[in-house]
Design a protein around this motif. Structure first.
Motif, PDB file in Angstrom:
ATOM      1  N   ILE A 212      30.186 -93.417  -3.762  1.00  0.00           N
ATOM      2  CA  ILE A 212      29.196 -92.463  -3.827  1.00  0.00           C
ATOM      3  C   ILE A 212      27.997 -92.562  -4.661  1.00  0.00           C
ATOM      4  O   ILE A 212      28.215 -93.250  -5.776  1.00  0.00           O
ATOM      5  N   ASN A 213      26.875 -92.191  -4.335  1.00  0.00           N
ATOM      6  CA  ASN A 213      25.988 -92.244  -5.151  1.00  0.00           C
ATOM      7  C   ASN A 213      24.703 -91.223  -4.573  1.00  0.00           C
ATOM      8  O   ASN A 213      24.787 -90.907  -3.436  1.00  0.00           O
ATOM      9  N   TYR A 214      23.631 -90.959  -5.466  1.00  0.00           N
ATOM     10  CA  TYR A 214      22.570 -90.071  -5.351  1.00  0.00           C
ATOM     11  C   TYR A 214      21.276 -90.869  -4.834  1.00  0.00           C
ATOM     12  O   TYR A 214      21.133 -91.777  -5.443  1.00  0.00           O
ATOM     13  N   ASN A 215      20.808 -90.358  -3.946  1.00  0.00           N
ATOM     14  CA  ASN A 215      19.528 -91.029  -3.506  1.00  0.00           C
ATOM     15  C   ASN A 215      18.353 -90.418  -4.294  1.00  0.00           C
ATOM     16  O   ASN A 215      18.244 -89.190  -4.254  1.00  0.00           O
ATOM     17  N   PRO A 216      17.661 -91.120  -5.412  1.00  0.00           N
ATOM     18  CA  PRO A 216      16.655 -90.405  -6.156  1.00  0.00           C
ATOM     19  C   PRO A 216      15.465 -89.774  -5.384  1.00  0.00           C
ATOM     20  O   PRO A 216      14.832 -88.972  -5.945  1.00  0.00           O
ATOM     21  N   VAL A 217      15.291 -90.328  -4.218  1.00  0.00           N
ATOM     22  CA  VAL A 217      14.109 -89.732  -3.380  1.00  0.00           C
ATOM     23  C   VAL A 217      14.567 -88.581  -2.797  1.00  0.00           C
ATOM     24  O   VAL A 217      13.605 -87.538  -3.026  1.00  0.00           O
ATOM     25  N   ASP A 218      15.468 -88.373  -1.836  1.00  0.00           N
ATOM     26  CA  ASP A 218      15.724 -87.101  -1.140  1.00  0.00           C
ATOM     27  C   ASP A 218      16.681 -86.233  -2.030  1.00  0.00           C
ATOM     28  O   ASP A 218      16.825 -84.724  -1.640  1.00  0.00           O
ATOM     29  N   GLY A 219      17.407 -86.783  -3.047  1.00  0.00           N
ATOM     30  CA  GLY A 219      18.246 -86.047  -3.776  1.00  0.00           C
ATOM     31  C   GLY A 219      19.615 -85.644  -3.251  1.00  0.00           C
ATOM     32  O   GLY A 219      20.655 -84.967  -3.668  1.00  0.00           O
ATOM     33  N   LEU A 231      28.691 -93.601   6.691  1.00  0.00           N
ATOM     34  CA  LEU A 231      27.802 -93.270   5.491  1.00  0.00           C
ATOM     35  C   LEU A 231      27.449 -91.739   5.719  1.00  0.00           C
ATOM     36  O   LEU A 231      27.073 -91.473   6.817  1.00  0.00           O
ATOM     37  N   LEU A 232      27.911 -91.060   4.850  1.00  0.00           N
ATOM     38  CA  LEU A 232      27.640 -89.180   4.951  1.00  0.00           C
ATOM     39  C   LEU A 232      26.548 -88.995   4.084  1.00  0.00           C
ATOM     40  O   LEU A 232      26.621 -89.528   2.904  1.00  0.00           O
ATOM     41  N   VAL A 233      25.790 -88.319   4.783  1.00  0.00           N
ATOM     42  CA  VAL A 233      24.674 -87.937   3.726  1.00  0.00           C
ATOM     43  C   VAL A 233      24.873 -86.215   3.496  1.00  0.00           C
ATOM     44  O   VAL A 233      24.959 -85.355   4.594  1.00  0.00           O
ATOM     45  N   LEU A 234      25.234 -85.888   2.331  1.00  0.00           N
ATOM     46  CA  LEU A 234      25.724 -84.621   2.021  1.00  0.00           C
ATOM     47  C   LEU A 234      24.541 -83.733   1.160  1.00  0.00           C
ATOM     48  O   LEU A 234      23.864 -84.095   0.493  1.00  0.00           O
ATOM     49  N   ASN A 235      24.471 -82.375   1.757  1.00  0.00           N
ATOM     50  CA  ASN A 235      23.496 -81.636   1.283  1.00  0.00           C
ATOM     51  C   ASN A 235      24.396 -80.963  -0.114  1.00  0.00           C
ATOM     52  O   ASN A 235      25.207 -81.296  -0.434  1.00  0.00           O
ATOM     53  N   PRO A 236      23.629 -80.313  -1.197  1.00  0.00           N
ATOM     54  CA  PRO A 236      24.251 -79.712  -2.345  1.00  0.00           C
ATOM     55  C   PRO A 236      25.507 -79.078  -2.192  1.00  0.00           C
ATOM     56  O   PRO A 236      26.156 -79.034  -3.224  1.00  0.00           O
ATOM     57  N   LYS A 237      25.614 -78.308  -1.189  1.00  0.00           N
ATOM     58  CA  LYS A 237      27.090 -77.631  -1.056  1.00  0.00           C
ATOM     59  C   LYS A 237      28.127 -78.571  -0.350  1.00  0.00           C
ATOM     60  O   LYS A 237      29.032 -78.100  -0.126  1.00  0.00           O
ATOM     61  N   GLY A 238      27.749 -79.597  -0.179  1.00  0.00           N
ATOM     62  CA  GLY A 238      28.850 -80.662   0.703  1.00  0.00           C
ATOM     63  C   GLY A 238      28.650 -80.810   2.016  1.00  0.00           C
ATOM     64  O   GLY A 238      29.765 -81.497   2.724  1.00  0.00           O
ATOM     65  N   SER A 239      27.811 -79.797   2.575  1.00  0.00           N
ATOM     66  CA  SER A 239      27.937 -79.940   4.308  1.00  0.00           C
ATOM     67  C   SER A 239      27.349 -81.357   4.819  1.00  0.00           C
ATOM     68  O   SER A 239      26.503 -81.917   3.814  1.00  0.00           O
ATOM     69  N   ILE A 240      27.827 -81.665   5.699  1.00  0.00           N
ATOM     70  CA  ILE A 240      27.391 -83.292   6.036  1.00  0.00           C
ATOM     71  C   ILE A 240      26.003 -82.877   6.721  1.00  0.00           C
ATOM     72  O   ILE A 240      25.743 -82.406   7.790  1.00  0.00           O
ATOM     73  N   LYS A 241      24.784 -83.578   6.235  1.00  0.00           N
ATOM     74  CA  LYS A 241      23.466 -83.228   6.839  1.00  0.00           C
ATOM     75  C   LYS A 241      23.499 -84.436   7.883  1.00  0.00           C
ATOM     76  O   LYS A 241      22.776 -84.042   8.956  1.00  0.00           O
ATOM     77  N   ARG A 242      23.918 -85.603   7.810  1.00  0.00           N
ATOM     78  CA  ARG A 242      24.128 -86.464   8.785  1.00  0.00           C
ATOM     79  C   ARG A 242      24.885 -87.573   8.389  1.00  0.00           C
ATOM     80  O   ARG A 242      25.389 -87.893   7.350  1.00  0.00           O
ATOM     81  N   LEU A 279      23.912-105.848   1.244  1.00  0.00           N
ATOM     82  CA  LEU A 279      22.886-105.533   2.192  1.00  0.00           C
ATOM     83  C   LEU A 279      22.187-104.487   1.849  1.00  0.00           C
ATOM     84  O   LEU A 279      22.146-103.393   1.448  1.00  0.00           O
ATOM     85  N   GLU A 280      20.685-104.621   2.133  1.00  0.00           N
ATOM     86  CA  GLU A 280      19.588-103.765   1.873  1.00  0.00           C
ATOM     87  C   GLU A 280      19.497-103.026   3.025  1.00  0.00           C
ATOM     88  O   GLU A 280      19.276-103.762   4.160  1.00  0.00           O
ATOM     89  N   VAL A 281      19.822-101.722   3.042  1.00  0.00           N
ATOM     90  CA  VAL A 281      19.922-100.983   4.414  1.00  0.00           C
ATOM     91  C   VAL A 281      18.787 -99.917   4.688  1.00  0.00           C
ATOM     92  O   VAL A 281      18.518 -99.174   3.365  1.00  0.00           O
ATOM     93  N   LYS A 282      18.400 -99.795   5.830  1.00  0.00           N
ATOM     94  CA  LYS A 282      17.220 -98.703   5.943  1.00  0.00           C
ATOM     95  C   LYS A 282      17.505 -97.827   7.041  1.00  0.00           C
ATOM     96  O   LYS A 282      17.947 -98.286   8.010  1.00  0.00           O
ATOM     97  N   LEU A 283      17.726 -96.377   6.668  1.00  0.00           N
ATOM     98  CA  LEU A 283      18.170 -95.565   7.760  1.00  0.00           C
ATOM     99  C   LEU A 283      16.892 -95.161   8.769  1.00  0.00           C
ATOM    100  O   LEU A 283      15.808 -94.787   8.114  1.00  0.00           O
ATOM    101  N   LYS A 284      17.343 -95.190   9.927  1.00  0.00           N
ATOM    102  CA  LYS A 284      16.171 -94.760  10.906  1.00  0.00           C
ATOM    103  C   LYS A 284      16.005 -93.151  10.932  1.00  0.00           C
ATOM    104  O   LYS A 284      16.995 -92.441  10.775  1.00  0.00           O
TER     105      LYS A 284
END
Length: 284
Positions: A212-219, A231-242, A279-284
């Motif tokens: 797990i890790n925080y993205n410093p740009v989107d938080g 790869l799960l992107v979670l909002n502060p409450k833990g819901s899956i944003k994407r 791998l350096e990965v960029k999300l679309k």
């Protein structure tokens, strides 16, 4: 002779059936045409990082990495594609995650131990060890610094309490007080609608975090999974944003994730099913 032949045939059929069952158990529809990311760069790693399990950004295109078996922090230079330094901090073990908090390195061992390394100036350092409530049955694999100055710890297998069900828990540890919060800081619910994209019989295997890790740009908190690569992107409450499904051919054993301050994302693969790499990965 016929008995031997029959035994061999039955053995082959059993093995084929087992492989099929396991495949079905972990199957999901991955459509390469709908890939939601691109691989920007790739670095093949040396054999000593064959079981790379965690990494953090150091700056100047350098990453600090650990691998499962050795109590060593490896400094990897992305520009030269080489390990430039090795810092021994402990005995051989099962080291699974690495984080930086207040300029100190924290390493998690799968059975519930945390190690703190205050500097990496020397090639041999003395690490402080902390015993937590986790056991092998919990299987710690993820660790990162949280915005409030604490550490988040993710478990791959069982949650701390046996009666915790319906979600995968992420816990918070306060390095100042030395206390682990027994109640989950974040819950990833198995009923989240994003998981409907995955075909699986056992809901507990919907998400088994490898890091797990925080993205410093989107938080947002990014949760990596190696068993069903995603790869799960979670909002502060833990819901899956994407949820980003990852191609198993490219992410054959994704075990580590980190970000640069500008948001560059790096994911490491252990050398199981292929050569170890970053791998350096960029999300679309």
């Amino acid at each position: 002779m016929r008995r031997w032949t029959t035994g061999i045939v039955l053995g082959v059929l059993f093995l084929a059936g087992l492989i099929y069952f396991l495949y079905q158990e972990h199957d999901y529809d991955f459509d390469k045409s709908k890939k939601s990311y691109e691989i920007v760069q790739k670095w093949d790693l040396p054999n000593e990082l064959d079981e790379i399990s965690g990494m953090v950004w150091l700056g100047n295109d350098k990453l600090a990495c650990i691998q499962d078996e050795d109590g060593i922090i490896f400094i990897y230079d992305l520009k030269t594609s080489t390990v430039t330094k090795r810092i021994e901090f402990g005995e051989p073990g099962d080291y699974e995650a690495l984080a930086i908090l207040n300029n100190e390195f924290w390493i998690a061992e799968s059975d519930g131990k945390l190690f703190r390394v205050k500097n990496i100036e020397n090639t041999q350092v003395k690490a402080d060890k902390f015993e937590l409530e986790f056991e092998y049955k919990n299987n710690i694999e993820g660790l990162t610094a949280s915005p409030d100055g604490k550490l988040l710890i993710s478990v791959k297998d069982r949650n701390l309490k046996t009666d915790e069900g319906g979600y995968k828990a992420i816990y918070k540890y306060d390095p100042v007080s030395g206390k682990l919060e027994s109640s989950p800081a974040i819950k990833i619910n198995y009923t989240d609608r994003e998981f409907s994209k995955i075909k699986i019989n056992n809901p507990k295997k919907l998400i088994r975090p490898s890091d797990i890790n925080y993205n410093p740009v989107d938080g947002y908190l990014y949760v990596l999974d190696a068993e069903i690569p995603k790869l799960l992107v979670l909002n502060p409450k833990g819901s899956i944003k994407r949820m980003h499904l990852l191609d198993p051919e490219e992410f054959f054993q994704p075990e580590g994730i980190c970000f640069s301050p500008s948001g560059r994302m790096f994911i490491s693969n252990e050398g199981k099913g292929g050569d170890p790499n970053i791998l350096e990965v960029k999300l679309k």
